[in-house]
Write a protein that holds these residues in place. Structure first.
Motif, mmCIF file in Angstrom:
data_model
loop_
_atom_site.group_PDB
_atom_site.id
_atom_site.type_symbol
_atom_site.label_atom_id
_atom_site.label_comp_id
_atom_site.label_asym_id
_atom_site.label_seq_id
_atom_site.Cartn_x
_atom_site.Cartn_y
_atom_site.Cartn_z
ATOM 1 N N TRP A 93 -1.115 16.901 -1.736
ATOM 2 C CA TRP A 93 -1.048 16.527 -3.143
ATOM 3 C C TRP A 93 0.329 16.027 -3.565
ATOM 4 N N HIS A 94 0.332 14.907 -4.268
ATOM 5 C CA HIS A 94 1.523 14.438 -4.972
ATOM 6 C C HIS A 94 1.070 13.884 -6.311
ATOM 7 N N SER A 95 1.892 14.081 -7.293
ATOM 8 C CA SER A 95 1.569 13.498 -8.598
ATOM 9 C C SER A 95 1.668 11.984 -8.481
ATOM 10 N N PRO A 96 1.055 11.265 -9.400
ATOM 11 C CA PRO A 96 1.148 9.806 -9.347
ATOM 12 C C PRO A 96 2.594 9.309 -9.273
ATOM 13 N N GLU A 97 3.471 9.922 -10.037
ATOM 14 C CA GLU A 97 4.860 9.444 -10.043
ATOM 15 C C GLU A 97 5.537 9.674 -8.698
ATOM 16 N N LEU A 99 3.993 9.996 -5.798
ATOM 17 C CA LEU A 99 3.347 9.185 -4.769
ATOM 18 C C LEU A 99 3.785 7.719 -4.846
ATOM 19 N N LYS A 100 4.009 7.249 -6.064
ATOM 20 C CA LYS A 100 4.497 5.872 -6.212
ATOM 21 C C LYS A 100 5.796 5.677 -5.439
ATOM 22 N N TYR B 165 -8.243 9.614 -9.449
ATOM 23 C CA TYR B 165 -7.001 9.778 -8.674
ATOM 24 C C TYR B 165 -7.155 10.929 -7.688
ATOM 25 N N PRO B 169 -5.998 8.953 -4.407
ATOM 26 C CA PRO B 169 -4.655 8.775 -4.992
ATOM 27 C C PRO B 169 -3.965 7.510 -4.509
ATOM 28 N N LEU B 173 -3.313 3.914 -6.895
ATOM 29 C CA LEU B 173 -1.990 3.356 -7.180
ATOM 30 C C LEU B 173 -1.844 1.948 -6.619
ATOM 31 N N PHE B 390 -5.302 18.831 -14.171
ATOM 32 C CA PHE B 390 -3.871 19.180 -14.211
ATOM 33 C C PHE B 390 -2.950 17.976 -14.061
ATOM 34 N N TYR B 391 -3.548 16.790 -13.881
ATOM 35 C CA TYR B 391 -2.696 15.605 -13.779
ATOM 36 C C TYR B 391 -3.054 14.625 -14.893
ATOM 37 N N TYR B 395 -4.929 8.091 -14.881
ATOM 38 C CA TYR B 395 -5.029 7.529 -13.531
ATOM 39 C C TYR B 395 -6.458 7.569 -12.987
#
Lengths: 541, 541
Positions: A93-97, A99-100, B165, B169, B173, B390-391, B395
């Protein structure tokens, strides 16, 4: 850069005149490797007499082949072996930010070196969710099906479209064979027609469009502007694509009348008849009923036989959305769930769900022998469907579709069916439902777990009550508290990467987990793990 | 059968209790190889206490991996190396009836041995048309793009859907990055929104739906029943998906008003305005104009700037179907063809055409910043788009779509763009158009060949006149004769397998050939070959 230097392209064919000079170009900004310096020709104006302005980066097949081979190694190692290994995480898991940053997504003027692109392939797999993992239970697809996967690779490599026999002879015939077989399994003794679509939502929309066309073919030409108000009937638990379809097709979401369901999520036939009468009393025209065989959340099967009686009485098109539940028909033991399906007008059935064909593999089937699909959708484009071709143009099936380009999805099902046979498909369904049965029994045994209802298919729906909530009295307050449990447990499992299980509310019901067993790779141990892990992740709540 | 014998499945995880006995089963009818005998368990009724009725054909990962590796070898050898080799045939023609026999399409109860399935993989490729072959010119896609092909393999292996997402994920993106880049290239300085769809037809339908929604959002709920008659304006040379969309969406094909084109196939702006006035005078409501950038047959570009003026004046949504012609915007030399595109409301652009991304790769782009896509299409399914995640759930882009399952097609474009950079994409476009220019000049030089019109894009349209027709006077009779030439030449090239070139009539024009150069693998020699071969195949007519 792989597509490579200026040269006389394949000397034995090499009459492309290269007039540019060769010079070294700096690699694009942000490109890290020194390998990424590209050789690019400087264009020159050429005379019209045969030579021309050509930045001729002609393909280097050997480099391409070597790249593809290396990438295939990565795919087998990372997306097949590692992705199905229960010792590995289901997701990182990584948040969108975050992972970008990890992916460096920006597209630039300059290209990148082969080694960088191969690393990007590794990263794309690494940071993707491992839906083939034996502990991925988040959607109605899961697991790794090697035959179907290989078929999908072939379909990608062969790169063609299903509109004409001319450009897709093999896949056209395979689609026909698969459709015929599915129609036979459904029990339409007179035969029928069908088409594979990019997803069950579109299949359901095809049903709406055919039903509307049968009711009044003129709508195709004149639209709905002076039509009576048309009404679709479906259960309140149906898939949201019915509503999306009504919006897209100019029928309107308010003209989808939802029929109440019983305590198990099945449409109540008497309530259907009431809604039909209601629509008629309003001066509207009910024209189709959508029955669901295997609802998304509860896995409920609407009683097709009883609904078919009502549809016959009122002369309504009966469509069955069996995208999820259609697989049950492969099983002698479970096909009773679809009792009456031989009587319906159309069926949507996604082999990419329970039967594990590669995404996407969605069939729309219609019990019509009058070319309704063709009549309803055709536009007779003369550049594609020439009638003066030298072969039987009834094999050009593209005009049955609302698409133009269309993927040969049926091949993914055909190859796996060839490899496994109907018997193995049946066993997979039986095993998946036995697993669901086991899980339900286990839930009933365990403290703090509560079934939402007894499963009749592969969906096992349940609440987890942390110890702090177990002795609270049944009250709106308890349910309000319980509603917050699943999202937190979900967050924790995602961040840990130990498994993926879906949750959702339903009507008045607080958030609950929905487990779905599909893959033959899943063992009872995985199911025990899920329950233990939910407790571990949620016991402090 | 590969999925194999009953055993304690992975002993370290092995608590699936196997209660069946092992016995040999006869292979399914018609299965030829003796390898195809399967080991299948006889089911037994089990107690509810943990053990259960399980026909447990659990997956054997090693066998699966070995199969996938062998199949990948076949794909590289047959669908990459052989398929792109100019010495090989473009297609091995068989009639549907012949091919059915060669393929043994029937699906049976029993499965087949690995060796048989691998042979089926070889056959599927063998009898498919080689669209990557340097002499395949039949459609608006062609050639082999190694990066995009690899990306498509990864997408298939990773097997996920773009709705959330949570399960996609990386691809979520990447789609966002590609859409942003395309929007930037188009020149929408304020930004925009978009989505990848299974084909340009659906992208065009998205445009119609958004335009309708902007005109009146209520239609989503109430349908078109009491709406004024809506009218779409498009040129008579537009793609047939506009008409298909109008039929599907309840607007009706008769409410697609076709605007005349000039001698080059471009919409005549003054004629557009006349049609708008005509619709208004009838009491109808024109709500959108579809301009085509790169028509299917002639490769004509409607004058976007002039059309935009008219749309602004009448407050009409302007969509550009740039599925084919969008690639020109990558080229400094050719982007003038799309002059004015920064002013339009939406664009459909298929990187799987001129830019050679794997099928399918179709973007719909909209110059809106108010979440129109989301508002127009959303159904807010609570099982998928939970708002208590939680995110950042913005997205989760799935509710922008009319699909539910949706493939990560943008990845195929992203990876190739990373590998090639914008510069190489530009060079491909420039080279393809230079090749078209060369071909047109060559046609003008050769006796018996006649251009339909000077190409302005990659489409080169021409007639071939066999010697017997060259001295006949221009007359309806000549054209009637000429009309029959292309189908015969096509039949002969298909049966010989030497090349594939499309033909079609257009309006009053007799059947003519349409050549389209796309792939950088194509050399001038291939173009000379095409002209020589048409003459060889047709000179006796």
């Amino acid at each position: 850069m792989i597509l490579m230097p200026q040269k006389e392209f394949e000397v034995n064919r090499g009459i492309v005149e290269i007039s540019g000079k060769i010079k070294k170009l700096e690699a694009g900004q942000g490109v890290k490797s020194s390998e990424s310096q590209a050789l690019v020709a400087e264009p020159e104006k050429c005379s019209p007499a045969g030579s021309f302005d050509v930045n001729s980066s002609t393909a280097d097949e050997q480099v391409a082949e070597s790249f593809i081979r290396q990438a295939m190694e990565i795919i087998v190692d990372e997306a097949v072996k590692k992705a199905t290994n229960v010792q590995e995480k289901v997701c990182e898991w990584h948040s969108p930010e975050q992972l970008k940053k990890l992916l460096d997504l920006e597209l630039r003027d300059g290209g990148e070196a082969e080694s960088e692109i191969l690393q990007r392939c590794r990263d794309a797999i690494r940071y993707s969710v491992k839906t083939s993992h034996p502990r991925f239970f988040n959607q109605l697809y899961a697991g790794m099906e090697p035959y179907s996967m290989v078929a999908s690779f072939i379909a990608e490599a062969v790169k063609t479209n299903l509109y004409t026999y001319e450009v897709a002879p093999v896949f056209t015939l395979m689609e026909d064979a698969v459709l015929r077989k599915m129609i036979k399994v459904i029990g339409w003794e007179e035969g029928g027609d069908g088409i594979f679509n990019p997803g069950g939502s579109l299949s359901n929309m095809y049903a709406v469009n055919l039903a509307r066309y049968r009711y009044c073919p003129d709508f195709k030409e004149v639209g709905m502007f002076s039509a009576p108000r048309l009404v679709i009937l479906t259960s309140q638990e149906c898939h949201y694509s019915i509503s999306k379809g009504a919006a897209l097709m100019g029928i309107g979401t308010k003209n989808v009348y939802t029929v109440p369901t019983d305590e198990r999520g099945r449409m109540i036939p008497s309530a259907l008849e009431e809604k039909i009468m209601l629509a008629k009393s309003e001066g509207a025209v009910p024209f189709m009923v959508n029955a669901t065989a295997g609802t998304t959340v509860l896995g409920a099967f609407d009683p097709i036989d009883e609904i078919a009686d009502i549809c016959e009485k009122h002369n309504l098109w009966l469509h069955v959305d069996a995208c999820w539940g259609g697989a049950a028909i492969m099983s002698k033991k479970h096909k009773h769930l679809l009792k009456g399906i031989h009587r319906v007008d159309s069926v949507a059935w996604n082999p990419h769900k329970m039967l594990m064909a590669s995404l996407q593999c969605s069939a729309f089937l219609v019990r019509d022998k009058t070319s309704l699909l063709q009549h309803c959708h055709s536009a007779r484009a003369s550049y594609l469907f020439q009638q003066d071709k030298f072969y039987d143009v009834s094999y050009d099936t593209g005009d049955k579709s609302v698409q133009c380009s269309r993927k040969p999805d049926a091949f993914k099902f055909w190859l796996m069916w060839k490899a496994l046979g109907s018997r193995e498909l049946e066993q997979r369904v039986d095993r998946a439902l036995a697993m669901a049965r086991y899980l339900a029994e286990e839930i009933k045994k365990r403290e703090g777990f509560r079934l939402v209802l007894e499963p009749e298919y592969a969906n096992v729906c349940f609440w987890y009550l942390p110890p702090s909530m177990r002795n609270l009295p049944e009250s709106p307050e308890l349910w309000k508290k319980l509603h917050t449990v699943a999202p937190v447990v979900k967050q924790r499992m995602m961040k840990k990467g130990s498994m993926m299980v879906g949750y959702q509310p339903l009507g008045e019901k607080a958030n609950f987990f929905r487990m779905v067993v599909i893959s033959p790779q899943v063992s009872r141990q995985d199911l025990d793990f899920v329950l233990n892990e939910i407790h571990n992740l949620g016991k402090d709540l």
